[in-house]
Design a protein around this motif. Structure first.
Motif, PDB file in Angstrom:
ATOM      1  N   ASP A   1      71.151  30.443  59.892  1.00  0.00           N
ATOM      2  CA  ASP A   1      69.755  30.781  60.097  1.00  0.00           C
ATOM      3  C   ASP A   1      69.061  31.336  58.938  1.00  0.00           C
ATOM      4  O   ASP A   1      67.863  31.277  58.636  1.00  0.00           O
ATOM      5  CB  ASP A   1      69.718  31.597  61.280  1.00  0.00           C
ATOM      6  N   LYS A   2      69.916  32.402  58.193  1.00  0.00           N
ATOM      7  CA  LYS A   2      69.539  32.864  56.953  1.00  0.00           C
ATOM      8  C   LYS A   2      70.395  32.934  55.871  1.00  0.00           C
ATOM      9  O   LYS A   2      71.624  33.008  56.237  1.00  0.00           O
ATOM     10  CB  LYS A   2      69.258  34.271  57.523  1.00  0.00           C
ATOM     11  N   VAL A   3      70.232  32.848  54.757  1.00  0.00           N
ATOM     12  CA  VAL A   3      71.067  32.818  53.478  1.00  0.00           C
ATOM     13  C   VAL A   3      70.860  33.918  52.588  1.00  0.00           C
ATOM     14  O   VAL A   3      69.747  34.180  52.071  1.00  0.00           O
ATOM     15  CB  VAL A   3      71.312  31.509  53.011  1.00  0.00           C
ATOM     16  N   TYR A   4      71.968  34.454  51.869  1.00  0.00           N
ATOM     17  CA  TYR A   4      71.876  35.335  50.867  1.00  0.00           C
ATOM     18  C   TYR A   4      72.638  34.628  49.785  1.00  0.00           C
ATOM     19  O   TYR A   4      73.876  34.590  49.922  1.00  0.00           O
ATOM     20  CB  TYR A   4      72.264  36.748  51.374  1.00  0.00           C
ATOM     21  N   LEU A   5      72.011  34.376  48.708  1.00  0.00           N
ATOM     22  CA  LEU A   5      72.664  33.840  47.360  1.00  0.00           C
ATOM     23  C   LEU A   5      72.784  35.188  46.507  1.00  0.00           C
ATOM     24  O   LEU A   5      71.915  35.507  45.606  1.00  0.00           O
ATOM     25  CB  LEU A   5      72.140  32.890  46.742  1.00  0.00           C
ATOM     26  N   GLU A   6      73.948  35.755  46.747  1.00  0.00           N
ATOM     27  CA  GLU A   6      74.213  37.438  46.030  1.00  0.00           C
ATOM     28  C   GLU A   6      75.544  37.386  45.497  1.00  0.00           C
ATOM     29  O   GLU A   6      76.595  36.589  46.001  1.00  0.00           O
ATOM     30  CB  GLU A   6      73.783  38.523  46.989  1.00  0.00           C
ATOM     31  N   PRO A   7      75.966  38.117  44.410  1.00  0.00           N
ATOM     32  CA  PRO A   7      77.427  38.570  44.107  1.00  0.00           C
ATOM     33  C   PRO A   7      77.923  39.064  45.159  1.00  0.00           C
ATOM     34  O   PRO A   7      77.669  39.675  46.035  1.00  0.00           O
ATOM     35  CB  PRO A   7      77.072  39.361  42.951  1.00  0.00           C
ATOM     36  N   MET A   8      79.287  38.609  45.362  1.00  0.00           N
ATOM     37  CA  MET A   8      80.311  39.178  46.246  1.00  0.00           C
ATOM     38  C   MET A   8      80.844  40.525  45.859  1.00  0.00           C
ATOM     39  O   MET A   8      81.872  40.593  45.630  1.00  0.00           O
ATOM     40  CB  MET A   8      81.384  38.096  46.447  1.00  0.00           C
ATOM     41  N   THR A   9      79.733  41.513  45.698  1.00  0.00           N
ATOM     42  CA  THR A   9      80.279  42.778  45.387  1.00  0.00           C
ATOM     43  C   THR A   9      80.100  43.627  46.573  1.00  0.00           C
ATOM     44  O   THR A   9      79.425  43.280  47.535  1.00  0.00           O
ATOM     45  CB  THR A   9      79.577  43.369  44.089  1.00  0.00           C
ATOM     46  N   GLU A  10      80.848  44.616  46.607  1.00  0.00           N
ATOM     47  CA  GLU A  10      80.638  45.734  47.752  1.00  0.00           C
ATOM     48  C   GLU A  10      79.171  46.200  47.904  1.00  0.00           C
ATOM     49  O   GLU A  10      78.793  46.213  48.697  1.00  0.00           O
ATOM     50  CB  GLU A  10      81.544  46.831  47.408  1.00  0.00           C
ATOM     51  N   GLU A  11      78.336  46.248  46.671  1.00  0.00           N
ATOM     52  CA  GLU A  11      77.110  47.019  46.670  1.00  0.00           C
ATOM     53  C   GLU A  11      76.278  45.858  47.401  1.00  0.00           C
ATOM     54  O   GLU A  11      75.366  46.023  48.300  1.00  0.00           O
ATOM     55  CB  GLU A  11      76.645  47.170  45.269  1.00  0.00           C
ATOM     56  N   ALA A  12      76.432  44.568  47.015  1.00  0.00           N
ATOM     57  CA  ALA A  12      75.599  43.646  47.396  1.00  0.00           C
ATOM     58  C   ALA A  12      75.722  43.223  48.867  1.00  0.00           C
ATOM     59  O   ALA A  12      74.752  43.163  49.775  1.00  0.00           O
ATOM     60  CB  ALA A  12      75.824  42.228  46.550  1.00  0.00           C
TER      61      ALA A  12
ATOM     62  N   SER B   1      77.446  26.250  48.267  1.00  0.00           N
ATOM     63  CA  SER B   1      78.394  26.419  49.592  1.00  0.00           C
ATOM     64  C   SER B   1      78.005  25.697  50.845  1.00  0.00           C
ATOM     65  O   SER B   1      76.528  25.758  51.013  1.00  0.00           O
ATOM     66  CB  SER B   1      78.381  27.864  49.740  1.00  0.00           C
ATOM     67  N   LEU B   2      78.696  25.146  51.746  1.00  0.00           N
ATOM     68  CA  LEU B   2      78.288  24.576  52.971  1.00  0.00           C
ATOM     69  C   LEU B   2      77.448  25.546  53.840  1.00  0.00           C
ATOM     70  O   LEU B   2      76.653  25.172  54.600  1.00  0.00           O
ATOM     71  CB  LEU B   2      79.513  24.045  53.742  1.00  0.00           C
ATOM     72  N   LEU B   3      77.809  26.756  53.697  1.00  0.00           N
ATOM     73  CA  LEU B   3      77.293  28.020  54.489  1.00  0.00           C
ATOM     74  C   LEU B   3      75.632  28.082  54.111  1.00  0.00           C
ATOM     75  O   LEU B   3      74.978  28.679  54.985  1.00  0.00           O
ATOM     76  CB  LEU B   3      77.895  29.234  54.244  1.00  0.00           C
ATOM     77  N   MET B   4      75.498  27.405  53.066  1.00  0.00           N
ATOM     78  CA  MET B   4      73.947  27.704  52.325  1.00  0.00           C
ATOM     79  C   MET B   4      72.909  26.785  53.061  1.00  0.00           C
ATOM     80  O   MET B   4      71.822  26.806  52.676  1.00  0.00           O
ATOM     81  CB  MET B   4      73.947  27.702  50.762  1.00  0.00           C
ATOM     82  N   THR B   5      73.352  25.958  53.920  1.00  0.00           N
ATOM     83  CA  THR B   5      72.548  24.987  54.547  1.00  0.00           C
ATOM     84  C   THR B   5      71.963  25.454  55.809  1.00  0.00           C
ATOM     85  O   THR B   5      72.624  26.181  56.676  1.00  0.00           O
ATOM     86  CB  THR B   5      73.158  23.591  55.021  1.00  0.00           C
ATOM     87  N   GLN B   6      70.553  24.914  56.172  1.00  0.00           N
ATOM     88  CA  GLN B   6      69.929  25.362  57.238  1.00  0.00           C
ATOM     89  C   GLN B   6      70.662  24.912  58.639  1.00  0.00           C
ATOM     90  O   GLN B   6      70.673  25.599  59.493  1.00  0.00           O
ATOM     91  CB  GLN B   6      68.681  24.964  57.047  1.00  0.00           C
ATOM     92  N   CYS B   7      71.347  23.843  58.609  1.00  0.00           N
ATOM     93  CA  CYS B   7      72.137  23.469  59.601  1.00  0.00           C
ATOM     94  C   CYS B   7      73.128  24.290  60.112  1.00  0.00           C
ATOM     95  O   CYS B   7      73.589  24.374  61.206  1.00  0.00           O
ATOM     96  CB  CYS B   7      72.526  21.980  59.656  1.00  0.00           C
ATOM     97  N   LEU B   8      73.825  25.318  59.452  1.00  0.00           N
ATOM     98  CA  LEU B   8      74.806  26.032  59.559  1.00  0.00           C
ATOM     99  C   LEU B   8      74.255  27.521  59.616  1.00  0.00           C
ATOM    100  O   LEU B   8      74.956  28.289  60.393  1.00  0.00           O
ATOM    101  CB  LEU B   8      75.747  25.882  58.520  1.00  0.00           C
TER     102      LEU B   8
ATOM    103  N   SER C   1      74.578  33.853  56.220  1.00  0.00           N
ATOM    104  CA  SER C   1      75.497  33.629  55.390  1.00  0.00           C
ATOM    105  C   SER C   1      75.138  34.398  53.935  1.00  0.00           C
ATOM    106  O   SER C   1      74.044  34.581  53.661  1.00  0.00           O
ATOM    107  CB  SER C   1      75.626  32.225  55.275  1.00  0.00           C
ATOM    108  N   HIS C   2      76.192  34.782  53.251  1.00  0.00           N
ATOM    109  CA  HIS C   2      76.250  35.559  52.248  1.00  0.00           C
ATOM    110  C   HIS C   2      77.202  34.786  51.083  1.00  0.00           C
ATOM    111  O   HIS C   2      78.411  34.829  51.679  1.00  0.00           O
ATOM    112  CB  HIS C   2      76.579  36.925  52.443  1.00  0.00           C
ATOM    113  N   SER C   3      76.815  34.262  50.183  1.00  0.00           N
ATOM    114  CA  SER C   3      77.766  33.676  49.531  1.00  0.00           C
ATOM    115  C   SER C   3      77.215  33.634  47.964  1.00  0.00           C
ATOM    116  O   SER C   3      76.028  34.007  47.541  1.00  0.00           O
ATOM    117  CB  SER C   3      77.862  32.157  49.727  1.00  0.00           C
TER     118      SER C   3
END
Length: 165
Positions: free
Chosen positions: A43-54, A34-41, A27-29
């Motif tokens: 396996d890996k999370v990225y807390l990054e800006p929602m830019t084309e580069e990121a 965000s619900l997506l940032m939980t381990q139950c949903l 997940s990238h948010s």
């Protein structure tokens, strides 16, 4: 990828189904709540800006097979396709735009995903009464809507039939 409440909820349900079917979910948010940032949903999370580069950087690292992008974020999907031409970008379209409805009775919103064969119910939202006007308006909503069994069955059947058509 998600960055708003409605998108976040839909994408969380998609992530849950993907994990159930043994897919690795990344997940990238830009929202730490965000619900997506939980381990139950995820396996890996990225807390990054929602830019084309990121998102392009994450796509280069992860090389996803599929990316689910909310409608209105297609430019992010295109950025991912440029760095990973084999990645399938799935845009989650909003098929109906909510309208501001004023009614003397409460209205309900049925949220679901349709895969072409099965409607997967995500939930029902109820309108809250505006105290100043004494009418039901789309200014405030209650999730989940608490419906009596007969009404819940009727709403589900009616909604699933309409979506399937």
């Amino acid at each position: 990828m998600g960055n708003s409440t409605a998108n976040d909820y839909v994408l969380a349900m998609i992530a849950r189904e993907l994990k159930h079917h043994q897919y690795q979910v990344v997940s990238h948010s830009n929202n730490p709540n965000s619900l997506l940032m939980t381990q139950c949903l995820s396996d890996k999370v990225y807390l990054e800006p929602m830019t084309e580069e990121a998102v392009a950087s994450v796509a280069r690292l992860e090389r996803p097979d599929y990316v689910f992008v909310p409608a209105g974020k297609q430019e992010l999907g295109r950025a991912i396709e440029r760095v990973g031409p084999t990645t399938k970008v799935v845009v989650i379209e909003a098929t109906q735009i909510p309208k501001n409805v004023v009614s003397s009775i409460p209205t309900l919103e049925f949220n679901g995903l349709f895969d072409g064969q099965v409607v997967y119910q995500l939930g029902v939202i109820g309108e809250l009464k505006d105290q100043g006007v004494g009418k039901y308006q789309t200014l405030a909503k209650s999730y989940p809507a608490h419906l009596e069994s007969d009404l819940a069955t009727k709403v589900t059947a009616t909604s699933e039939r309409a979506i399937s058509q």
